[in-house]
Motif scaffolding. Structure first.
Motif, short mmCIF file in Angstrom:
data_model
loop_
_atom_site.label_atom_id
_atom_site.label_comp_id
_atom_site.label_asym_id
_atom_site.label_seq_id
_atom_site.Cartn_x
_atom_site.Cartn_y
_atom_site.Cartn_z
N HIS A 236 -13.87 3.29 1.52
CA HIS A 236 -12.87 4.00 2.31
C HIS A 236 -13.66 4.55 3.50
O HIS A 236 -14.60 3.89 3.95
CB HIS A 236 -12.19 5.09 1.46
CG HIS A 236 -11.00 5.71 2.13
ND1 HIS A 236 -11.05 6.95 2.71
CD2 HIS A 236 -9.76 5.23 2.35
CE1 HIS A 236 -9.86 7.21 3.25
NE2 HIS A 236 -9.05 6.19 3.06
N ARG B 215 -10.43 0.15 12.21
CA ARG B 215 -9.63 -0.17 11.02
C ARG B 215 -8.87 -1.50 11.19
O ARG B 215 -8.29 -2.02 10.24
CB ARG B 215 -8.62 0.96 10.74
CG ARG B 215 -9.19 2.09 9.92
CD ARG B 215 -9.35 1.74 8.43
NE ARG B 215 -8.07 1.78 7.72
CZ ARG B 215 -7.40 0.72 7.31
NH1 ARG B 215 -7.86 -0.49 7.53
NH2 ARG B 215 -6.27 0.86 6.68
N HIS C 190 -3.92 -3.11 4.14
CA HIS C 190 -3.24 -2.28 5.16
C HIS C 190 -4.14 -2.14 6.39
O HIS C 190 -4.96 -1.24 6.49
CB HIS C 190 -2.81 -0.92 4.60
CG HIS C 190 -3.92 -0.05 4.07
ND1 HIS C 190 -4.84 -0.48 3.14
CD2 HIS C 190 -4.24 1.25 4.33
CE1 HIS C 190 -5.69 0.52 2.87
NE2 HIS C 190 -5.35 1.57 3.58
N HIS D 171 0.80 -1.23 0.00
CA HIS D 171 0.00 0.00 0.00
C HIS D 171 0.83 1.28 0.00
O HIS D 171 1.31 1.74 1.03
CB HIS D 171 -0.97 0.01 1.17
CG HIS D 171 -2.21 0.82 0.90
ND1 HIS D 171 -3.34 0.31 0.31
CD2 HIS D 171 -2.48 2.14 1.11
CE1 HIS D 171 -4.25 1.25 0.18
NE2 HIS D 171 -3.75 2.38 0.65
N GLU E 181 -8.19 1.81 -4.05
CA GLU E 181 -8.71 2.00 -2.69
C GLU E 181 -9.99 2.80 -2.78
O GLU E 181 -9.97 3.98 -3.13
CB GLU E 181 -7.66 2.75 -1.84
CG GLU E 181 -8.11 2.96 -0.41
CD GLU E 181 -6.97 3.50 0.47
OE1 GLU E 181 -6.11 4.22 -0.06
OE2 GLU E 181 -6.96 3.19 1.67
N HIS F 256 -10.55 -0.97 5.44
CA HIS F 256 -11.53 0.13 5.42
C HIS F 256 -12.99 -0.34 5.39
O HIS F 256 -13.89 0.49 5.36
CB HIS F 256 -11.31 1.11 4.26
CG HIS F 256 -10.11 2.00 4.42
ND1 HIS F 256 -10.07 3.02 5.33
CD2 HIS F 256 -8.92 2.01 3.78
CE1 HIS F 256 -8.91 3.64 5.25
NE2 HIS F 256 -8.18 3.04 4.32
ZN LIG Z 1 -6.20 3.55 3.53
#
Ligand SMILES: [Zn+2]
Length: 423
Positions: A175, A253, A242, A45, A148, A221
């Motif tokens: 996101h 997250r 990530h 990422h 993303e 996300h």
């Molecule tokens: Zn991110």
């Protein structure tokens, strides 16, 4: 024979231990260097700004304020990276959706400019898992593309095929803020925690299209229910490109044990992210300084990495000079208040290994998107990760899995599912 008194004996022992100690450290560093050189290191990422992909200013140069460029990748021995086509969630008007689609295309074009026009001799775009190894063996750096937020596809979901043709090989549905496809981990202020109870019908359709095209699905996300739905609906293994471990630092997250176990049974992989506020609680002293800063600029309190939406919308309504002043003070606080280092990052890796095994964990930086910890602030420091893994007793085979083997296995599985769907 020379007589050695007790004091001298002790002194001798201390000197001996000290010299062995440093020889031991040297040998760990040498071992790590060897492993680092032989291992394909891959970061899942890396956020980009198309402004850094022009003939005047590009990754072939050592760029100030940019964590990943080719000189830094060379210096740190970072071989491969997913460069990210990220577009922030906007509203559902046709105008906003169309603009988001155009913004995504601009990022695709920037990455293609790097690999085809500006730096074609040093970095090449990989379109398959086999490409990654082949390009790496040829001595070039490897670029890959991840998307993303599927918001740009709210304009027209059929564009997923075009994104694939442009090189997209993973996509996250959301996101911050919910969208047409799924509930986010982070609803917009005033939004309920869930509007779809996870993944919507449109999201489920997108998952099935991604499976057919050979695009990996990314649960980072997503809300917890969305993540479980994505794992459930996908006919191929998925990734968390990530994220970190909720049981070590509770954060929406991060992945809790239930999601980690689902990821294991799906044969997927989580790439632990070098993102300070997902790894370790913000120290009190730092939080205090951030809150004083917020007060000075009349902004909501909190860390911009967890309260970003509220803080940014208030900040960006202010005069330009305030925005600049705020960020330079924020950077100074970040620089002078240590908060999470490589050891904290590898604690999360260890946790995943203990919980679901060595085959389901990797590493990501989120450089350019707020990522970086003490010791891994940019690509030039990538060796420090391998060094810490060696210090913790990981073998070369383990480290190869963590750095890229697991991700390439998932990617190959996703390709096989796509190929089977065409028969
Ligand atoms: Zn991110």
């Amino acid at each position: 024979m020379q007589h050695i008194g007790p004091m001298n004996n002790l002194l001798y022992a201390i000197l001996l231990a000290a010299s062995f100690g440093s020889a031991f450290a040297d040998s760990i560093e040498d071992t790590a260097r060897g492993i680092h050189t032989r291992t394909l290191t891959l970061d899942t990422h890396i956020d980009i700004n198309p402004k850094d992909f022009t003939t005047e200013r590009n990754p072939g140069m050592r760029l100030d304020g940019v964590a990943v460029d080719l000189p830094k990748m060379n210096e740190g021995g970072l071989d491969a990276g997913f460069f990210i086509v990220y577009v922030g969630q906007g509203d559902a008007t046709l105008k906003a959706r169309k603009a988001a689609h155009e913004k995504a295309l601009e990022k695709f074009r920037a990455i293609h400019r790097m690999t085809e026009e500006i730096n074609p001799d040093t970095i090449q775009l990989a379109l398959s898992s086999a490409d990654v190894t082949r390009i790496w063996r040829s001595g070039k750096k490897v670029a890959m593309i991840g998307v993303e937020n599927a918001y740009p596809l709210e304009y027209d979901q059929a564009y997923l095929k075009d994104f694939h043709d442009l090189g997209a090989r993973y996509i996250s549905l959301t996101h911050n803020k919910h969208n047409l496809f799924a509930d986010s981990n982070y609803p917009k202020a005033g939004e309920p925690a869930s509007i779809h109870n996870g993944v919507s019908d449109a999201g489920r359709n997108l998952i099935s299209e991604a499976n057919k095209l050979g695009i990996m699905l990314d649960i980072s996300h997503a809300s917890k229910k969305s993540a479980l739905d994505i794992i459930n609906y996908s006919s191929a293994p998925v990734i968390a490109s990530h994220s970190a471990v909720d049981n070590l630092l509770p954060h929406s997250r991060n992945l809790d044990d239930e999601v980690l176990k689902a990821l294991k049974s799906n044969n997927g992989v989580v790439h632990i992210v070098a993102f300070r506020s997902y790894l370790k609680e913000t120290p009190h002293e730092k939080m205090q300084r951030l809150n004083e800063l917020a007060e000075e600029f009349n902004l909501p309190k909190g860390d911009i990495w967890s309260e970003g939406d509220r803080i940014f919308s208030a900040l960006f309504a202010q005069p330009k000079e305030n925005i600049g002043a705020y960020f330079s003070k924020w950077k100074e606080i970040t620089r002078t208040s240590p908060h999470a280092d490589i050891s904290d990052l590898i604690d999360h890796v260890d946790y995943v290994v203990n919980k679901i095994g060595i085959d389901h964990v990797g590493i990501s930086s989120d450089f350019g998107g707020g990522g970086g910890v003490d010791g891994w602030e940019d690509a030039s420091q990538t060796f420090n990760i391998t060094l810490e893994l060696v210090r913790r007793g990981y073998t070369e085979a383990d480290i190869a899995k963590i750095w890229s083997g697991n991700l390439l296995r998932v990617w190959a599985d996703v390709e096989a599912v796509a190929a089977a769907s065409k028969q």
